[in-house]
Design an enzyme around this catalytic site. Structure first.
Site, PDB file in Angstrom:
ATOM      1  N   LYS A   1       0.849  -1.193   0.000  1.00 60.65           N
ATOM      2  CA  LYS A   1       0.000   0.000   0.000  1.00 60.65           C
ATOM      3  C   LYS A   1       0.881   1.238   0.000  1.00 60.65           C
ATOM      4  CE  LYS A   1      -1.738   2.986   2.750  1.00 60.65           C
ATOM      5  NZ  LYS A   1      -1.923   4.169   1.881  1.00 60.65           N
TER       6      LYS A   1
ATOM      7  N   GLY B   1       6.818   4.843   8.246  1.00 56.94           N
ATOM      8  CA  GLY B   1       5.977   6.028   8.378  1.00 56.94           C
ATOM      9  C   GLY B   1       6.170   6.653   9.744  1.00 56.94           C
ATOM     10  N   SER B   2       5.137   7.313  10.224  1.00 58.08           N
ATOM     11  CA  SER B   2       5.264   8.054  11.480  1.00 58.08           C
ATOM     12  C   SER B   2       5.263   7.095  12.677  1.00 58.08           C
ATOM     13  CB  SER B   2       4.102   9.035  11.604  1.00 58.08           C
ATOM     14  OG  SER B   2       2.890   8.321  11.619  1.00 58.08           O
ATOM     15  N   THR B   3       5.889   7.549  13.740  1.00 59.77           N
ATOM     16  CA  THR B   3       5.940   6.741  14.959  1.00 59.77           C
ATOM     17  C   THR B   3       4.527   6.521  15.497  1.00 59.77           C
ATOM     18  OG1 THR B   3       8.175   7.480  15.438  1.00 59.77           O
ATOM     19  CG2 THR B   3       6.901   6.689  17.308  1.00 59.77           C
TER      20      THR B   3
ATOM     21  N   VAL C   1       1.571   6.246  13.878  1.00 59.17           N
ATOM     22  CA  VAL C   1       0.847   5.175  13.173  1.00 59.17           C
ATOM     23  C   VAL C   1       1.565   3.836  13.380  1.00 59.17           C
ATOM     24  CG1 VAL C   1       0.033   4.354  10.919  1.00 59.17           C
ATOM     25  CG2 VAL C   1      -0.129   6.779  11.469  1.00 59.17           C
ATOM     26  N   GLY C   2       2.886   3.866  13.444  1.00 59.94           N
ATOM     27  CA  GLY C   2       3.659   2.641  13.667  1.00 59.94           C
ATOM     28  C   GLY C   2       3.269   1.945  14.968  1.00 59.94           C
TER      29      GLY C   2
ATOM     30  N   CYS D   1      13.686  10.734   6.774  1.00 62.00           N
ATOM     31  CA  CYS D   1      13.722  10.242   8.163  1.00 62.00           C
ATOM     32  C   CYS D   1      15.126  10.349   8.734  1.00 62.00           C
ATOM     33  CB  CYS D   1      13.235   8.807   8.209  1.00 62.00           C
ATOM     34  SG  CYS D   1      14.057   7.756   7.039  1.00 62.00           S
TER      35      CYS D   1
ATOM     36  N   GLU E   1      10.092  15.943  15.221  1.00 58.93           N
ATOM     37  CA  GLU E   1      10.487  15.760  13.826  1.00 58.93           C
ATOM     38  C   GLU E   1       9.706  16.767  12.977  1.00 58.93           C
ATOM     39  OE1 GLU E   1       9.124  12.183  11.762  1.00 58.93           O
ATOM     40  OE2 GLU E   1      11.122  11.999  10.898  1.00 58.93           O
TER      41      GLU E   1
HETATM   42  P1  NAP Z   1       2.214   8.122   8.048  1.00 65.08           P
HETATM   43  O1  NAP Z   1       1.190   9.165   8.101  1.00 65.08           O
HETATM   44  O2  NAP Z   1       2.461   7.317   9.265  1.00 65.08           O
HETATM   45  O3  NAP Z   1       1.797   7.181   6.815  1.00 65.08           O
HETATM   46  C1  NAP Z   1       2.628   6.137   6.375  1.00 65.08           C
HETATM   47  C2  NAP Z   1       1.771   5.113   5.649  1.00 65.08           C
HETATM   48  O4  NAP Z   1       0.871   4.514   6.575  1.00 65.08           O
HETATM   49  C3  NAP Z   1       0.899   5.705   4.550  1.00 65.08           C
HETATM   50  O5  NAP Z   1       0.821   4.794   3.483  1.00 65.08           O
HETATM   51  C4  NAP Z   1      -0.443   5.857   5.251  1.00 65.08           C
HETATM   52  O6  NAP Z   1      -1.530   5.884   4.371  1.00 65.08           O
HETATM   53  C5  NAP Z   1      -0.454   4.599   6.093  1.00 65.08           C
HETATM   54  N1  NAP Z   1      -1.384   4.648   7.221  1.00 65.08           N
HETATM   55  C6  NAP Z   1      -1.922   5.728   7.817  1.00 65.08           C
HETATM   56  N2  NAP Z   1      -2.759   5.338   8.821  1.00 65.08           N
HETATM   57  C7  NAP Z   1      -2.745   3.987   8.835  1.00 65.08           C
HETATM   58  C8  NAP Z   1      -3.393   3.000   9.631  1.00 65.08           C
HETATM   59  N3  NAP Z   1      -4.232   3.331  10.611  1.00 65.08           N
HETATM   60  N4  NAP Z   1      -3.145   1.701   9.378  1.00 65.08           N
HETATM   61  C9  NAP Z   1      -2.296   1.337   8.394  1.00 65.08           C
HETATM   62  N5  NAP Z   1      -1.658   2.233   7.601  1.00 65.08           N
HETATM   63  C10 NAP Z   1      -1.869   3.541   7.819  1.00 65.08           C
HETATM   64  O7  NAP Z   1       3.634   8.697   7.635  1.00 65.08           O
HETATM   65  P2  NAP Z   1       3.982   9.686   6.423  1.00 65.08           P
HETATM   66  O8  NAP Z   1       3.541  11.051   6.824  1.00 65.08           O
HETATM   67  O9  NAP Z   1       3.519   9.110   5.132  1.00 65.08           O
HETATM   68  O10 NAP Z   1       5.562   9.597   6.404  1.00 65.08           O
HETATM   69  C11 NAP Z   1       6.365  10.410   7.156  1.00 65.08           C
HETATM   70  C12 NAP Z   1       6.931   9.636   8.343  1.00 65.08           C
HETATM   71  O11 NAP Z   1       7.610   8.485   7.879  1.00 65.08           O
HETATM   72  C13 NAP Z   1       7.980  10.448   9.096  1.00 65.08           C
HETATM   73  O12 NAP Z   1       7.780  10.293  10.472  1.00 65.08           O
HETATM   74  C14 NAP Z   1       9.286   9.774   8.695  1.00 65.08           C
HETATM   75  O13 NAP Z   1      10.329   9.916   9.607  1.00 65.08           O
HETATM   76  C15 NAP Z   1       8.874   8.361   8.533  1.00 65.08           C
HETATM   77  N6  NAP Z   1       9.830   7.638   7.705  1.00 65.08           N
HETATM   78  C16 NAP Z   1      10.671   6.734   8.290  1.00 65.08           C
HETATM   79  C17 NAP Z   1      11.633   6.066   7.526  1.00 65.08           C
HETATM   80  C18 NAP Z   1      12.565   5.065   8.143  1.00 65.08           C
HETATM   81  O14 NAP Z   1      13.128   4.298   7.381  1.00 65.08           O
HETATM   82  N7  NAP Z   1      12.742   5.037   9.449  1.00 65.08           N
HETATM   83  C19 NAP Z   1      11.717   6.331   6.162  1.00 65.08           C
HETATM   84  C20 NAP Z   1      10.861   7.267   5.601  1.00 65.08           C
HETATM   85  C21 NAP Z   1       9.913   7.907   6.380  1.00 65.08           C
HETATM   86  P3  NAP Z   1      -2.166   7.281   3.864  1.00 65.08           P
HETATM   87  O15 NAP Z   1      -1.273   7.776   2.825  1.00 65.08           O
HETATM   88  O16 NAP Z   1      -3.486   6.903   3.341  1.00 65.08           O
HETATM   89  O17 NAP Z   1      -2.235   8.178   5.071  1.00 65.08           O
END
Ligand code: NAP
Length: 457
Positions: free
Chosen positions: A153, A206-208, A210-211, A262, A354
């Site tokens: 996804k 993704g974000s901490t 949602v993780g 990130c 962040e």
């Molecule tokens: P996000 O809001 O957590 O979304 C990440 C993914 O999760 C998206 O595909 C999102 O879908 C999906 N999602 C949202 N809610 C969900 C749920 N309840 N259940 C399952 N999936 C769900 O993060 P983001 O804003 O896209 O990305 C930015 C974050 O990613 C930052 O915190 C960044 O540090 C982190 N990141 C970490 C790394 C690493 O390797 N450590 C690398 C890159 C980014 P939608 O698009 O539909 O919301």
């Protein structure tokens, strides 16, 4: 329902993408499970060959994939081409894995004991919008190599390169259904990966926030999970460092991908005795970052991904913020934000949270112990840099920082051949590197009893 994709550089509509429902997600997962059983039975050399063909197909589509990322995500074209090349390299690297997934033979009494690395089945990969295709490949390439099927996804804002990669995989000979990209909402498609019992592992980047939710949901089925989450990484500059190089490279350690990284070194910690000199050197370096049209080959930084994200980043720089200096950004349409250098208090919001945009905070430190303590004063622990000419200090400090990926005298974080992941709330598990396929397997131990002939005296 459909989602409109907007070009972040000029706010024009690129296309619309249909969002999948829960039923469509379940159907794709069921197809993937069927395809996986065939894939796992295929000869290792045949699986390897298909993955190499997939890598070749990506290689042939580098400009096309880069063009999609420029329009969908606003990435500078040079960077986007690198990203597509990285996907090819990741596929090529893991194409070697199917023929090298050796188990062990363990000496035991009464028979023969061997271990097997069995594929998990269907793996769900959920990706963020900041590096759509590279992060997708970190999940799908080793998972496929280990004999799994993948449902992926992509983030709603940035699905285009992932959708194209799935087509390229199919054209290269991946069995129908084995690798499916399912665009849609996180709360629908992503959640279903967590709740559908056929999905045996979720790889989430993704974000901490949602993780944590995904980890809690996966606990219900003891589902395997890898988490790659947020960061607030430190760039430590000691007085004995090559200050010119440290200052010239610091903007690229944080403003790459407009700070939507990130691994962004968003806190620069500078030894107090060289702080003023460092700031003098940093200012022209920041102003020299070429911010503009992502389609222009000379552009180093593009726009932010979306209007709502721009508003969030801007909230970290209110009118009374401690702005030291700023770079430039275009006027007019597009989600532009100029590189910004702050000098806030250590406990300020900008210093702790962040930002995920082109905003960096600079702080003076007193000595090595103070630098390490402040670098570690974060719930995150993903990346970081240490600048010093003292080899012992470089080793000492790199070992003391609670972070998964450190570089001394550079800002390198990601190489496909080395493990990547976070300490503390930056994540759980590791991606990339030689062991990544094993994270998509279960170890099975089989004991074969061997009849023993009577001992002849
Ligand atoms: P996000 O809001 O957590 O979304 C990440 C993914 O999760 C998206 O595909 C999102 O879908 C999906 N999602 C949202 N809610 C969900 C749920 N309840 N259940 C399952 N999936 C769900 O993060 P983001 O804003 O896209 O990305 C930015 C974050 O990613 C930052 O915190 C960044 O540090 C982190 N990141 C970490 C790394 C690493 O390797 N450590 C690398 C890159 C980014 P939608 O698009 O539909 O919301």
């Amino acid at each position: 329902m459909s989602h409109t994709i907007v070009n972040p550089a000029d706010e024009t509509v690129v296309t619309t993408v249909e969002a999948a429902t829960v039923d469509e997600t379940d159907a794709a997962i069921a197809d993937a499970a069927r395809a996986q059983r065939e894939w796992a039975r295929a000869a290792p050399a045949d699986r390897a060959r298909v993955l190499r063909r997939f890598a070749d197909a990506v290689d042939g589509a580098i400009d096309e994939l880069a063009g999609l990322e420029v329009r969908n995500s606003g990435h500078p074209v040079g960077q986007a081409r690198w990203e597509a090349g990285h996907v090819r390299d990741v596929l090529e690297y893991y194409a070697a894995a199917p023929e090298r997934m050796s188990g062990r033979q363990i000496p035991v009494a009464g028979g023969l004991d061997v271990t097997f690395h069995e594929p998990l089945g269907v793996v769900g990969v959920i990706t963020p919008w900041n590096f759509p295709m590279t992060i997708a490949s970190w999940g799908f390439a080793p998972a496929l190599a280990a004999g799994n099927a993948v449902v992926l996804k992509p983030a709603e804002w940035t699905p285009l390169t992932s959708l194209r990669l799935a087509e390229l995989g199919l054209e290269a000979g991946l069995p129908e259904g084995l690798f499916r990209v399912i665009p849609g909402r996180g709360s629908v498609v992503g959640e279903r990966f967590v709740t559908n019992e056929t999905v045996r592992k979720v790889v989430f980047t993704g974000s901490t926030e949602v993780g944590k939710r995904i980890m809690a949901g996966c606990a219900d089925q003891v589902k395997r999970v890898t988490l790659e989450l947020g960061g607030k990484s430190a760039n430590l500059v000691f007085a004995d460092a090559d200050l010119e190089r440290a200052a010239a490279t610091a903007p690229y350690g944080v403003f790459e991908n407009a700070g939507q990284d990130c691994c962004a070194r968003s806190r620069i910690l500078v030894e107090r005795s060289v702080y003023d000199r460092f700031m003098e050197l940093l200012e022209p370096a920041v102003q020299g970052v070429k911010v503009g049209d992502p389609a222009d080959e000379s552009t180093e930084m593009g726009p932010l991904v979306a209007r709502t994200h721009l508003d969030r980043v801007a909230s970290f720089v209110p009118d009374d913020a401690d702005v030291a200096f700023r770079g430039t950004a275009p006027d007019g349409p597009g989600f532009w934000f100029a590189p910004t250098v702050l000098t806030p208090a250590r406990d300020s919001r900008a210093a702790r949270e962040e930002i995920f945009g082109p905003v960096v905070s600079v702080f003076p430190f007193d000595d090595e112990a103070d630098a390490i303590s402040f670098a570690n004063a974060s719930e995150y622990g993903l990346s970081g840099s240490v600048w010093t000419r003292d080899l012992s200090r470089g080793i000492r400090v790199a070992r003391a920082i609670e972070s998964g990926n450190l570089s001394v005298n550079s800002h390198s974080s990601v190489r496909y051949a080395t493990p990547f992941g976070g300490f503390k709330q930056s994540g759980l598990g590791r991606e990339l590197g030689p062991d990544a396929p094993l994270a998509f397997t279960e170890t099975k131990n089989v004991f074969f009893a061997v009849d023993q002939p009577p001992v002849v005296a």
